[in-house]
Design a protein around this motif. Sequence first.
Motif, mmCIF file in Angstrom:
data_model
loop_
_atom_site.group_PDB
_atom_site.id
_atom_site.type_symbol
_atom_site.label_atom_id
_atom_site.label_comp_id
_atom_site.label_asym_id
_atom_site.label_seq_id
_atom_site.Cartn_x
_atom_site.Cartn_y
_atom_site.Cartn_z
ATOM 1 N N GLY A 197 0.808 -1.214 0.000
ATOM 2 C CA GLY A 197 0.000 0.000 0.000
ATOM 3 C C GLY A 197 0.836 1.256 0.000
ATOM 4 O O GLY A 197 1.893 1.328 -0.637
ATOM 5 N N SER A 198 0.378 2.261 0.749
ATOM 6 C CA SER A 198 1.111 3.512 0.892
ATOM 7 C C SER A 198 1.512 3.677 2.349
ATOM 8 O O SER A 198 0.700 3.466 3.247
ATOM 9 C CB SER A 198 0.257 4.703 0.458
ATOM 10 O OG SER A 198 0.056 4.691 -0.939
ATOM 11 N N VAL A 199 2.749 4.072 2.567
ATOM 12 C CA VAL A 199 3.271 4.231 3.924
ATOM 13 C C VAL A 199 3.700 5.676 4.119
ATOM 14 O O VAL A 199 4.407 6.244 3.273
ATOM 15 C CB VAL A 199 4.458 3.297 4.182
ATOM 16 C CG1 VAL A 199 5.064 3.570 5.558
ATOM 17 C CG2 VAL A 199 4.022 1.841 4.088
ATOM 18 N N VAL A 200 3.266 6.251 5.224
ATOM 19 C CA VAL A 200 3.691 7.584 5.623
ATOM 20 C C VAL A 200 4.655 7.431 6.794
ATOM 21 O O VAL A 200 4.274 6.899 7.836
ATOM 22 C CB VAL A 200 2.498 8.453 6.065
ATOM 23 C CG1 VAL A 200 2.983 9.831 6.510
ATOM 24 C CG2 VAL A 200 1.468 8.574 4.955
ATOM 25 N N LEU A 201 5.893 7.870 6.615
ATOM 26 C CA LEU A 201 6.834 7.923 7.729
ATOM 27 C C LEU A 201 6.814 9.348 8.255
ATOM 28 O O LEU A 201 7.350 10.264 7.635
ATOM 29 C CB LEU A 201 8.236 7.518 7.290
ATOM 30 C CG LEU A 201 9.321 7.564 8.382
ATOM 31 C CD1 LEU A 201 8.938 6.703 9.583
ATOM 32 C CD2 LEU A 201 10.676 7.140 7.823
ATOM 33 N N LYS A 202 6.153 9.515 9.392
ATOM 34 C CA LYS A 202 5.952 10.853 9.932
ATOM 35 C C LYS A 202 7.244 11.407 10.533
ATOM 36 O O LYS A 202 8.180 10.681 10.810
ATOM 37 C CB LYS A 202 4.830 10.820 10.975
ATOM 38 C CG LYS A 202 3.476 10.464 10.372
ATOM 39 C CD LYS A 202 2.344 10.494 11.370
ATOM 40 C CE LYS A 202 2.368 9.345 12.337
ATOM 41 N NZ LYS A 202 1.097 9.219 13.103
ATOM 42 N N GLY A 203 7.254 12.716 10.724
ATOM 43 C CA GLY A 203 8.414 13.383 11.288
ATOM 44 C C GLY A 203 8.738 14.632 10.494
ATOM 45 O O GLY A 203 7.997 15.027 9.585
ATOM 46 N N ALA A 204 9.849 15.273 10.836
ATOM 47 C CA ALA A 204 10.270 16.458 10.089
ATOM 48 C C ALA A 204 10.612 16.046 8.664
ATOM 49 O O ALA A 204 11.513 15.249 8.441
ATOM 50 C CB ALA A 204 11.482 17.089 10.764
#
Length: 515
Positions: free
Chosen positions: A420-427
């Motif tokens: 799928g789609s992955v969001v790696l959060k952070g700055a």
Amino acid sequence: MKEKAVVIQMSINRSQLPAPLYTAEQTRVLDRTAIEEFSIPGIRLMQRAGHAVFAEIVERYPSLRSMTILCGSGNNGGDGFVIALLARQKGVKVQLLCVGQNDFADKLKGEAKEAWVQLQAIDPEYQLYADDIDFEGELVVDALLGTGLSGAVRGAYASAIHKINQSSRSVVAVDIPSGLCADSGRVLGCAVRADLTLSFIGLKRGLLTSQAVDHCGELLFDDLKVPEEVCDRIPVNVFRTTSDDLNEFLPQRSRSAHKGNFGRVLIVGGNSGMGGAALLAAQAAMRSGAGLVSLATREAHVTASLVRCPEVMVHAVESTGALAPLLEQAEIIVIGPGLGQNAWSDQMLRAAFASNKPMVLDADALNLLSDRHKSLLRPRDNWICTPHPGEAARLLRSSVAEIEEDRFASVEQLQNRLGGSVVLKGAGSLVCAGEAVYLCNAGNPGMAVGGMGDVLSGICGAFMAQGLSPELAARLAVYVHARSADKIVEKQGERGLLASDLFAAIPGVINGKYE
């Protein structure tokens, strides 16, 4: 022969950053292509770089009378020599500090050597850097190390960087703050903390994420008049998400539209004591344009949720039997905000997975997958997963430090693991759906507060409900989330920002009211 007066052009808008982002090697290929195939002399590119930096300095510090320029022996130092030449021609006093030995000038090569010779013809004065030399300029220019750095900074270069950071003067970095990895944004031992960084030809991807955001200051870009055809020759797979993407993929609605056209989102979460997280996700979905939003939560939270947001259809769900009809009606499931990690959480997660419907997974849904429900963790095409570095580390059986060491590699590993789609959060949040990585450089430190991830998951769910693919939904949701926070911060500042504050800005960002 008297030197011709220098004319500095200051009308270029260098604050408009391009969408494609490059590795250090790709930018070197761009440079070689411009020189070898488009017949642009390397010294010409170096001169343009120096002119661009000096133009910004003149515009921002019009009363500047002196500057200290620290130069290494590579092409980054060559840019510094050009800046020194321009400054001296304009009557600005220059303290030129070169890092190296007594044979510093003899070790210069290529364009850096040419720039050095041109400078020496005008004014040969310079000093070899030493720890006991005081900075004399009102401004410091960092032209020490460029994009070729791979190992930790050592010796005189490390000493010079520490001295720059201890100085109270404003700092301008040439192309990249010395000591940063251009590919990942991590600090290689030590790195210059600049107030302004001007990057050239191809925008380096590492400048927009990880530790780099604390070192670049204001980031500008100049293509040095390199033809677009040069960039077309170099394939890239990392891009910035911009407002143009938002305008392209969220078109105006039909005048005959009704709520059924914009999807049914079900938020599953809000375990005992955590009802606010699920409600934040539900409100975010409403504010982001979902047609109908339902909230499946613990009975104790129903009344408060209805009082806070009557537009959300709130249901008391204590068992999978009560959840089943809501799953049947839903088109998109958002699970994780306030889900917790107990028997109720287990039941909700298993039921959601059994529905095989498109999902957004956040928070405890991800933690449960990495711990008690590993058997459910199989790659799927129809979901968005939004881990922060801690959750990402648990999913990949690594450490937060390893995740942050190269966020681009980490998000690709996560996507391989999850699909799928992955969001790696952070700055500098990253989105990966397999073939490309998308970076969002909007957002601010005020977002480091509980509930922000819940709001993001709700936006993701709303965009999927409106027909966007997981990739597009994730990309645009991350951008809208960060941009909305920026708009609120413009009014009230960063400290004290609440996740729910974003609801006042989300519709305006989505509808293009803040262009």
